[in-house]
Design an enzyme around this catalytic site. Structure first.
Site, mmCIF file in Angstrom:
data_model
loop_
_atom_site.group_PDB
_atom_site.id
_atom_site.type_symbol
_atom_site.label_atom_id
_atom_site.label_comp_id
_atom_site.label_asym_id
_atom_site.label_seq_id
_atom_site.Cartn_x
_atom_site.Cartn_y
_atom_site.Cartn_z
ATOM 1 N N SER A 164 0.838 -1.200 0.000
ATOM 2 C CA SER A 164 0.000 0.000 0.000
ATOM 3 C C SER A 164 0.870 1.245 0.000
ATOM 4 O O SER A 164 2.033 1.217 0.449
ATOM 5 C CB SER A 164 -0.893 0.012 1.250
ATOM 6 O OG SER A 164 -1.495 1.277 1.449
ATOM 7 N N TYR A 190 -0.209 0.079 10.511
ATOM 8 C CA TYR A 190 -0.600 -0.310 9.149
ATOM 9 C C TYR A 190 0.583 -0.155 8.198
ATOM 10 O O TYR A 190 0.875 -1.050 7.396
ATOM 11 C CB TYR A 190 -1.773 0.547 8.680
ATOM 12 C CG TYR A 190 -2.229 0.229 7.267
ATOM 13 C CD1 TYR A 190 -2.799 -1.007 6.972
ATOM 14 C CD2 TYR A 190 -2.097 1.158 6.236
ATOM 15 C CE1 TYR A 190 -3.221 -1.313 5.679
ATOM 16 C CE2 TYR A 190 -2.516 0.869 4.948
ATOM 17 C CZ TYR A 190 -3.076 -0.363 4.676
ATOM 18 O OH TYR A 190 -3.489 -0.665 3.393
#
Length: 321
Positions: A164, A190
């Site tokens: 990501s 994350y």
């Protein structure tokens, strides 16, 4: 980057268009988290091209509904379901054992959790890196023999690891990856997990490239999917992802567009025999900072970091090659 690899397509191309010219009849794929979001669009595109695709999900009912929808659309039973909960390593072992050594041509590690509250997996690992990386690490290693068996003359088997843009928020914190002693920050956690996804592709490719299996990381783009389940609407508005009326910001992709780079990584002729890359917008990513809000941070492709993460992953999961 004069030798940059690209598909030569718009970043907003649908996954179905990426795979359109490919005949995947007789080929097999596993897509984790393939019941919703970009996962189901990845399954749909591969199955439409003829592949037999296993949707690996923790919610069997959701997976069965997705498979039924795709099979009805195609008029053929090409999508099936396997039970897999990446936050419980025992189910990962069970899934890989059930698959065995059957040839596997494509493993797409698509499932993930984003910006959740501080929680821990069944194996006491921080939820984001535990699910997004360690679960997928164990799955990839467990299916390595199947992937080697899926390699064919002139055509490699491929592992696709979804990273990501969020990887820019954090490298791996080697001293405390699970937030045992430091304060938890959901976006940092994350980011760490997405850096791990990229480094896993580097490490896996290093070990299996010469055995006919390549691995690349993928940044799918900004897409509104169930991945945002832990984000309040107010937070998404504050980040500029949508306006007060809920209209999604320009630049976001549809799920079908978001699946396109994953599908290209799995089937693209331009990537045959090529691994250890970070891909975005249907192209090899540029270094971070060359273009606004895109590219890959150097630590996410660092070979030494990949080796260090591999050693940590073997220690954490108890599985050693």
């Amino acid at each position: 980057m004069t030798d940059r690899i690209t598909a030569g397509l718009s970043p907003y191309t649908d996954a179905a268009d990426v795979v359109e010219a490919h005949d995947l009849a007789g080929r097999t794929a596993i897509v984790t988290g393939g019941a919703t979001g970009i996962g189901i669009e990845t399954v749909r595109a591969l199955a439409a091209a003829g592949a037999e695709v296993t949707i690996a999900v923790r919610n069997r009912a959701s997976g069965e509904a997705a498979a039924a929808q795709i099979n009805a659309q195609l008029g053929a039973d090409r999508a099936s379901v396997g039970l897999l909960d990446l936050s419980d390593l025992s189910t990962v072992v069970a899934f890989a054992s059930a698959w065995g050594d059957k040839p596997l041509n494509m493993l797409i590690n698509n499932a993930g959790v984003m910006a959740c509250p501080q929680t821990y997996t069944a194996d006491d690992l921080e939820m984001q890196i535990g699910t997004n990386h360690f679960g997928h690490f164990l799955l990839g290693v467990g299916l390595a023999r199947a992937l080697m068996n899926g390699a064919e003359d002139g055509r490699s088997a491929r592992l696709v690891s979804l990273s990501s843009l969020g990887h820019r928020r954090s490298a791996i914190n080697w001293d405390d990856p699970h937030y045992r002693t430091r304060p938890y920050e959901k976006w940092e956690a994350y980011g760490q997990s997405k850096t791990a996804n990229a480094l896993f592709a580097v490490g896996f490719n290093e070990r299996f490239h010469d055995l006919g299996v390549t691995a690349n990381a993928v940044m799918p783009g900004g897409i509104m999917t169930p991945l945002q389940r832990h984000l309040p609407r107010e937070e998404m508005i504050a980040m500029g992802w949508m306006n007060d009326e809920g209209v999604v910001a320009q630049g976001f992709k549809t799920p079908a567009q978001g699946a396109s780079t994953s599908v290209w990584a799995a089937v693209g002729d331009e990537l045959e025999g090529v691994g250890g890359l970070y891909l975005e917008n249907l192209a090899q990513a540029l270094p971070w900072g060359v273009e606004p809000m895109s590219g890959v941070m150097p630590y996410a492709l660092d070979p030494e970091g990949a080796e260090r993460l591999w050693a940590l992953s073997e220690e954490t999961t108890g599985v050693k090659l």
